[in-house]
Design an enzyme around this catalytic site. Sequence first.
Site, PDB file in Angstrom:
ATOM      1  N   SER A  44       0.830  -1.209   0.000  1.00  0.00           N
ATOM      2  CA  SER A  44       0.000   0.000   0.000  1.00  0.00           C
ATOM      3  C   SER A  44       0.863   1.258   0.000  1.00  0.00           C
ATOM      4  CB  SER A  44      -0.914  -0.005   1.226  1.00  0.00           C
ATOM      5  OG  SER A  44      -0.154  -0.230   2.404  1.00  0.00           O
ATOM      6  N   HIS A 177     -39.610  23.997  -9.682  1.00  0.00           N
ATOM      7  CA  HIS A 177     -39.705  23.215 -10.930  1.00  0.00           C
ATOM      8  C   HIS A 177     -38.962  23.904 -12.075  1.00  0.00           C
ATOM      9  CE1 HIS A 177     -43.149  21.198  -8.907  1.00  0.00           C
ATOM     10  NE2 HIS A 177     -43.451  22.427  -8.542  1.00  0.00           N
ATOM     11  N   LYS A 304     -17.940  30.581 -27.861  1.00  0.00           N
ATOM     12  CA  LYS A 304     -18.230  29.886 -26.601  1.00  0.00           C
ATOM     13  C   LYS A 304     -17.362  30.370 -25.451  1.00  0.00           C
ATOM     14  CE  LYS A 304     -20.411  26.422 -26.011  1.00  0.00           C
ATOM     15  NZ  LYS A 304     -20.377  25.105 -26.633  1.00  0.00           N
ATOM     16  N   TYR A 338      -9.349  -6.696  12.812  1.00  0.00           N
ATOM     17  CA  TYR A 338      -8.760  -6.189  11.579  1.00  0.00           C
ATOM     18  C   TYR A 338      -8.789  -7.243  10.473  1.00  0.00           C
ATOM     19  CZ  TYR A 338      -5.369  -4.375   8.225  1.00  0.00           C
ATOM     20  OH  TYR A 338      -4.774  -3.934   7.067  1.00  0.00           O
TER      21      TYR A 338
HETATM   22  N1  ARG Z   1      -1.122  -1.367   5.449  1.00  0.00           N
HETATM   23  C1  ARG Z   1      -2.041  -1.895   6.386  1.00  0.00           C
HETATM   24  C2  ARG Z   1      -3.373  -1.168   6.262  1.00  0.00           C
HETATM   25  O1  ARG Z   1      -3.385  -0.118   5.744  1.00  0.00           O
HETATM   26  C3  ARG Z   1      -1.522  -1.736   7.766  1.00  0.00           C
HETATM   27  C4  ARG Z   1      -2.062  -2.739   8.738  1.00  0.00           C
HETATM   28  C5  ARG Z   1      -1.570  -4.081   8.439  1.00  0.00           C
HETATM   29  N2  ARG Z   1      -1.911  -5.014   9.456  1.00  0.00           N
HETATM   30  C6  ARG Z   1      -1.818  -6.315   9.270  1.00  0.00           C
HETATM   31  N3  ARG Z   1      -2.150  -7.077  10.249  1.00  0.00           N
HETATM   32  N4  ARG Z   1      -1.452  -6.831   8.114  1.00  0.00           N
HETATM   33  O2  ARG Z   1      -4.407  -1.648   6.659  1.00  0.00           O
END
Ligand code: ARG
Length: 479
Positions: A44, A177, A304, A338
């Site tokens: 990411s 309207h 225009k 998570y």
């Molecule tokens: N790059 C991850 C995110 O944005 C960070 C958290 C990653 N946690 C994990 N347990 N892989 O969500």
Amino acid sequence: MTSGVANLGPDVNRPTPDQPSANQQWGGRFAAGPAAIMQEINASIDFDRALWRQDIRGSLAHAAMLAKVGIISGEDEAAIRAGLAAIAAEIEAGTFPFAAALEDIHMNIEARLTERIGEAGKRLHTARSRNDQVATDFRLWVRDAIDGLETQMADLMRALATRAAKHAADPMPGFTHLQTAQPVTFGHHLLAYVEMLARDRGRLADARRRLNECPLGAAALAGTSFPIDRAMVAAALDFDRPMANSLDAVSDRDFALEFLAAAAIAAMHLSRLAEEIIIWCSAPYRFVTLSDAFTTGSSIMPQKRNPDAAELVRAKTGRITGALVGLLTVMKGLPLAYAKDMQEDKEPVFDAARALSLALAAMAGMVRDLRPETARLREAAGAGFATATDLADWLVRALHLPFREAHHITGRLVARAEAKGVDLADLTLAEMQAVEPRITAEVFSVLSVEASLASRVSFGGTAPDNVARAAQAWLERLA
Ligand code: ARG
């Protein structure tokens, strides 16, 4: 090409020299394939590097707390502090070696820290997880975004209120309207948007209040066995308090959704003003003119002057709404706590925040730039039997007719005027009396646009005095 993914851009084709070597048994076509695509889908860093300031800020607060409660030494904390400062300077300078193999901003910074300061860098992650770390960073980022957008909203409100004060008495047709309804003032129309933006700001402030709790210390999901001081970290990061449940702290993104919902509603408001500006600028209307600063020419039609900025503000609403729906869909049905799905939370939020910021800035620019064609607006305000309601109201007031009856009589008078091709005020008294004999010449006093406007003194109505007062009140509140 490293992964079999179609060539969609430089990120996708980023070489992955840091991959484990190709499988010797089934090399050939598959070679490093699976590992490369794993990195590409997993990493990411290309977007979450935007969190670097928040990540460093969070790490500084965490390290200070670890040292204070004695989990790390003061020397380690000092080294971490110096190392993070150096890393911040590297990122600012554009020399930081971002690596996709390190996945995200958290591991990039942590790895670099250890590279720079050794052992002490490895102690930073004690009593924390990337799960509480990313939730903290992201809350800080959204909080900063909210603060910036609130300021921009206030600026747009000031631009609108300044205009409204100047045009508090200038008539324009009010529509329902998109048909001429009753005269209003241009200032009154602009102040309607000031009210909307005030609520938009309120929604952002609301979202900020609820998001302002600190996840850090929730660790992976269950809390930690270390004697951490969560209140200290929360205070250092200007959060109101630590989040009360560790599972909730790492797994919810409602704060991002609230932000997006508030952003989507604000964008919807902006899109309506944008659409009005587009209509007002069109040749059949000619209600306002935008200067060269906010229009573009056509490559084929020399006459225009296209309101592209307004059209793009109208369009940005689509992506902001899309961001909200997208993230709602990502979060729907995720089990606690998570899951990597949640990594998909950032791009829509970053994109929506940027789009809204651009839209607000462009709109403030247009509002300051546009010139209302007051003579044309005045003329249009009187067209289309705009004072028919005033006539009906007079019949009620002067002749004590029930409103329904007054409405009916007025309708007949409008039909007469229409057949004759004139305005209501151009009918003779005799013509009016042919419809309702008790009508007197006094009726003509209510048929002008100015009389209509001046009579709308009810709270929140368009009477110029009301509008001037409301504009002034806003300017004082926004000063
Ligand atoms: N790059 C991850 C995110 O944005 C960070 C958290 C990653 N946690 C994990 N347990 N892989 O969500």
